[in-house]
Write a protein that holds these residues in place. Structure first.
Motif, PDB file in Angstrom:
ATOM      1  N   VAL A  67      29.347  78.307  13.811  1.00 14.09           N
ATOM      2  CA  VAL A  67      29.040  77.276  12.693  1.00 14.09           C
ATOM      3  C   VAL A  67      29.140  75.760  13.389  1.00 14.09           C
ATOM      4  O   VAL A  67      28.222  74.944  13.129  1.00 14.09           O
ATOM      5  CB  VAL A  67      30.115  77.378  11.613  1.00 14.09           C
ATOM      6  N   PRO A 278      24.153  83.519   9.231  1.00 11.57           N
ATOM      7  CA  PRO A 278      23.388  82.102   9.328  1.00 11.57           C
ATOM      8  C   PRO A 278      22.818  81.656  10.757  1.00 11.57           C
ATOM      9  O   PRO A 278      23.631  81.878  11.539  1.00 11.57           O
ATOM     10  CB  PRO A 278      24.415  81.230   8.606  1.00 11.57           C
ATOM     11  N   ASN A 333      30.849  83.841   5.327  1.00  6.89           N
ATOM     12  CA  ASN A 333      29.722  82.955   4.723  1.00  6.89           C
ATOM     13  C   ASN A 333      30.344  81.888   3.841  1.00  6.89           C
ATOM     14  O   ASN A 333      29.975  80.721   3.619  1.00  6.89           O
ATOM     15  CB  ASN A 333      28.498  83.437   4.081  1.00  6.89           C
ATOM     16  N   LYS A 334      30.989  82.642   2.770  1.00 12.34           N
ATOM     17  CA  LYS A 334      31.498  81.977   1.726  1.00 12.34           C
ATOM     18  C   LYS A 334      32.641  81.033   1.993  1.00 12.34           C
ATOM     19  O   LYS A 334      32.823  79.975   1.472  1.00 12.34           O
ATOM     20  CB  LYS A 334      31.886  82.893   0.556  1.00 12.34           C
ATOM     21  N   GLU A 337      31.289  78.239   3.711  1.00 11.31           N
ATOM     22  CA  GLU A 337      30.816  77.131   2.782  1.00 11.31           C
ATOM     23  C   GLU A 337      31.609  76.041   2.162  1.00 11.31           C
ATOM     24  O   GLU A 337      31.278  75.071   2.086  1.00 11.31           O
ATOM     25  CB  GLU A 337      29.759  77.785   1.587  1.00 11.31           C
ATOM     26  N   LYS A 338      32.788  76.646   2.017  1.00 10.32           N
ATOM     27  CA  LYS A 338      33.979  75.649   1.482  1.00 10.32           C
ATOM     28  C   LYS A 338      34.793  74.847   2.234  1.00 10.32           C
ATOM     29  O   LYS A 338      35.152  74.174   2.066  1.00 10.32           O
ATOM     30  CB  LYS A 338      34.971  76.564   0.702  1.00 10.32           C
TER      31      LYS A 338
END
Length: 424
Positions: A67, A278, A333-334, A337-338
């Motif tokens: 990421v 991703p 992924n969740k 995202e946060k």
């Protein structure tokens, strides 16, 4: 645990890792058996979940690095564009310093992903060894063959008969030993071959050892209960199972379809895992983006073709592993995202500043040490030169003092003394 070491892989690196993983797999099988589930297939699935749970901290760090790497790609490309075409030493060093500062800023290592891969690869290769030879690691499975192997070894000419069974079985990647003085090696080789036999191979065993027909039937019955996933022998390959189903007198289309499902599910699960991971081409060159796209296309296809030629158990492991990764990836992924990446980057900036300061201090120390070394060397050279000149003059004086009265040296000495007196 000595009984598990007899037919286990004994490589110096993967061997010990495989034995540790096999020990855990054996305990899982024993636990499931106590619960009434005697199934190697189920053991593989539970074992796969266990392995991936243990490796989750590495997976998390790897995903975090990925990421952050995607986040810094535009800045990385800007640095690369800035020094594009510059091959001089100063420019290359400046580029490397800026790249290192960028990695420090984002808190990742230039070899971080490689490090995670180097940790995971021995585990994956060792697991291949475990699944390739399950009886070596699950004592309950190995014990199924004990009576039959004893009967085979008690039969006259068993070595030639077993060699014939092995050569006609289609079993590959084995180098069994059916003769010699070491009965343990012979017993282990027979178990290795018997465990991997297709249905037609068991018919050959019965034909070669007719007096052991009842023992063969007993072993086959037990293996059908614990070593099968629905209609599939997990020690056999999908390709062999498809051939068996097609060559049967009444074509066994159910077997063919089930065998095909293993490679197909392996392909689909790998593809789903890649799709869920991703990716970003921002900041990447067109060539790198194309290479990534090609890799994402080829990896599932490789899984599809390889799954045809490896035991069903390995294909099951790949599928179960892909399912676990899909679940992990969804929640990761969740999570990402946060997560506040800017906060992480700000903290890393402080660490990066400290690292840069340490590097600066260290470089200054190296420079000062080099400068002092050069200075001391120069002063020492001058001192040595003065001492050498004084020593030479002293020796010249001694030579002149001892010179013959009629020699040129003696006359030069008189001139020197005359000059000294006039100077006073």
């Amino acid at each position: 645990m000595s009984e598990l070491l007899l037919t286990a892989y004994n490589g110096s690196i993967l061997g010990p890792i495989a034995k540790v993983l096999g020990w855990f797999m054996d305990k899982i099988y024993i636990l499931l058996s106590a619960l009434g589930f005697q199934s190697i297939a189920l053991t593989i699935i539970v074992f796969t979940f266990f392995i991936y749970i243990c490796m989750f901290p590495l997976t998390y760090q790897q995903q975090k690095f990925a990421v952050l790497q995607r986040k810094m790609q535009p800045e990385m490309k800007a640095i690369q564009d800035k020094y594009k075409g510059k091959k001089d030493q100063a420019s290359m060093q400046a580029q490397q310093n800026e790249i290192q500062s960028l990695y420090d800023k984002y808190g990742i290592s230039q070899v971080g992903s490689c490090g995670f891969m180097l940790i995971q690869m021995p585990i994956l290769f060792a697991l291949y060894r475990v699944f390739y030879n399950v009886p070596a690691y699950i004592s309950s499975v190995k014990n199924i063959f004990t009576d039959l192997v004893s009967g085979i070894m008690a039969t006259d000419g068993f070595a030639n008969k077993m060699q014939g069974v092995f050569e006609n079985s289609g079993v590959k990647n084995l180098n069994p030993t059916f003769s010699g003085s070491d009965t343990s090696v012979i017993s282990d080789s027979i178990i290795d071959v018997l465990y991997k036999l297709p249905t037609s191979g068991w018919e050959a065993v019965t034909a070669s050892f007719p007096d052991l027909a009842s023992s063969v039937d007993t072993v086959v019955a037990k293996l059908e209960r614990i070593n099968y996933l629905f209609m599939l022998n997990i020690s056999d390959t999908p390709l062999n199972l498809i051939k068996d189903g097609w060559s049967a007198s009444n074509k066994n289309f159910a077997l063919i379809v089930c065998a095909l499902l293993i490679p197909v599910f392996s392909y689909l699960s790998q593809l789903a895992n890649i799709k869920l991971t991703p990716t970003s081409t921002e900041g990447q060159s067109e060539q790198m983006a194309q290479q990534m796209k090609t890799m994402n296309l080829m990896m599932p296809l490789m899984s599809l073709f390889i799954a045809f030629s490896v035991p069903v158990g390995l294909g099951l492991y790949w599928i179960a592993g892909a399912v676990v990764r899909i679940i992990q990836q969804y929640f990761l992924n969740k999570h990402f995202e946060k997560i506040d990446l800017e906060s992480i980057i700000e903290k890393n900036k402080e660490k990066a500043a400290a690292k840069a300061e340490k590097r600066g201090i260290r470089q200054a120390q190296i420079y000062e040490a080099a400068r002092m070394s050069t200075k001391n060397s120069s002063m020492a050279d001058k001192a040595n030169l003065v001492n050498s000149e004084s020593e030479a003059l002293k020796k010249a004086d001694e030579f002149r003092a001892k010179a013959n009265s009629n020699s040129l040296a003696a006359k030069a000495n008189l001139v020197k003394e005359f000059n000294e007196m006039n100077n006073k």
